[in-house]
Design a protein around this motif. Structure first.
Motif, PDB file in Angstrom:
ATOM      1  N   GLN A  21      -9.149  22.684  18.709  1.00  0.00           N
ATOM      2  CA  GLN A  21     -10.512  23.214  18.706  1.00  0.00           C
ATOM      3  C   GLN A  21     -11.080  23.338  17.293  1.00  0.00           C
ATOM      4  N   HIS A  22     -10.271  23.717  16.332  1.00  0.00           N
ATOM      5  CA  HIS A  22     -10.773  24.017  14.990  1.00  0.00           C
ATOM      6  C   HIS A  22     -10.381  22.988  13.930  1.00  0.00           C
ATOM      7  N   LYS A  23      -9.527  22.053  14.264  1.00  0.00           N
ATOM      8  CA  LYS A  23      -8.958  21.130  13.276  1.00  0.00           C
ATOM      9  C   LYS A  23     -10.021  20.299  12.552  1.00  0.00           C
ATOM     10  N   ARG A  25     -13.242  20.633  12.161  1.00  0.00           N
ATOM     11  CA  ARG A  25     -14.147  21.435  11.328  1.00  0.00           C
ATOM     12  C   ARG A  25     -13.447  21.839  10.027  1.00  0.00           C
ATOM     13  N   PHE A  26     -12.202  22.271  10.135  1.00  0.00           N
ATOM     14  CA  PHE A  26     -11.448  22.661   8.946  1.00  0.00           C
ATOM     15  C   PHE A  26     -11.288  21.478   7.993  1.00  0.00           C
ATOM     16  N   TYR A  46      -3.453  22.701   7.531  1.00  0.00           N
ATOM     17  CA  TYR A  46      -3.973  23.272   8.774  1.00  0.00           C
ATOM     18  C   TYR A  46      -2.846  23.466   9.790  1.00  0.00           C
ATOM     19  N   SER A  68     -12.196  36.310  13.573  1.00  0.00           N
ATOM     20  CA  SER A  68     -11.897  35.314  14.608  1.00  0.00           C
ATOM     21  C   SER A  68     -10.572  34.620  14.302  1.00  0.00           C
ATOM     22  N   GLU A  70     -10.170  31.519  14.255  1.00  0.00           N
ATOM     23  CA  GLU A  70     -10.541  30.427  13.355  1.00  0.00           C
ATOM     24  C   GLU A  70     -10.524  30.908  11.909  1.00  0.00           C
ATOM     25  N   PHE A  74      -8.077  29.464   9.047  1.00  0.00           N
ATOM     26  CA  PHE A  74      -8.732  28.853   7.884  1.00  0.00           C
ATOM     27  C   PHE A  74      -8.308  29.545   6.591  1.00  0.00           C
TER      28      PHE A  74
END
Length: 178
Positions: A21-23, A25-26, A46, A68, A70, A74
């Motif tokens: 879900q966040h990979k 964007r990071f 990550y 969060s 995330e 991060f």
């Protein structure tokens, strides 16, 4: 049931979902902040951060998250990249001694040093790094061949093995200077 409780119970599907879900964007954010970093280095940071999240939950070090998930991931990954960036600057200073040699001599010296240090690693690390860097196998292929549960585990193992190799090489370089 809370997210942390599900992860503590070993919900691998949830962990995978969080990871994916966040990979992207990071990676995009960190590539902008660290343009000198290879995408694989950013992805490894990550992956390691997600692993730290999971381990901290399972060890009882993390019982709730104020921000969060995330933001938590991060922050860990970003701090790792900052630390690695500082180490890279120090390593650059170590390589100044090699400037007197021709580029070919430097490459040969580093290649021999890497081969020597690679042999000092455990058999599993040797195989993993050789498959990835010499045989150009994908993480998915390595996951299957070496019996990792998923590509995230293979990526984390590759990162750890790469770090061990780098540390050995730096120590050897320091020892050669003295």
């Amino acid at each position: 049931m809370q997210l942390i409780d599900k992860l503590k119970q070993g919900d691998q599907e949830l962990l995978q979902a969080i990871y994916h879900q966040h990979k992207n964007r990071f990676v995009n954010i960190m590539k902008a902040r660290f343009p000198e970093c290879d995408v694989l280095v950013v992805e490894d940071a990550y992956s390691e951060a997600v692993e730290v999240l999971f381990n901290n939950i399972n060890q009882g070090k993390l019982t709730h998250i104020e921000q969060s998930i995330e933001s938590y991931i991060f922050a860990i990954a970003r701090n790792k990249l900052y630390r690695d960036s500082k180490k890279a600057q120090q390593n650059l200073r170590l390589s100044v001694d090699l400037e007197d040699k021709s580029e070919q001599d430097v490459w040969e010296t580093e290649r021999h040093l890497m081969a020597k240090c690679l042999e000092q690693l455990g058999e599993r690390c040797q195989k993993l790094l050789k498959l990835f860097y010499y045989s150009y196998k994908s993480l998915q292929s390595i996951t299957t061949e070496m019996g990792f549960g998923d590509t995230q585990n293979a990526s984390a193992a590759k990162y750890k093995c790469s770090q061990k190799l780098k540390k050995r090489m730096l120590n050897e370089m320091k020892n050669q200077r003295h």
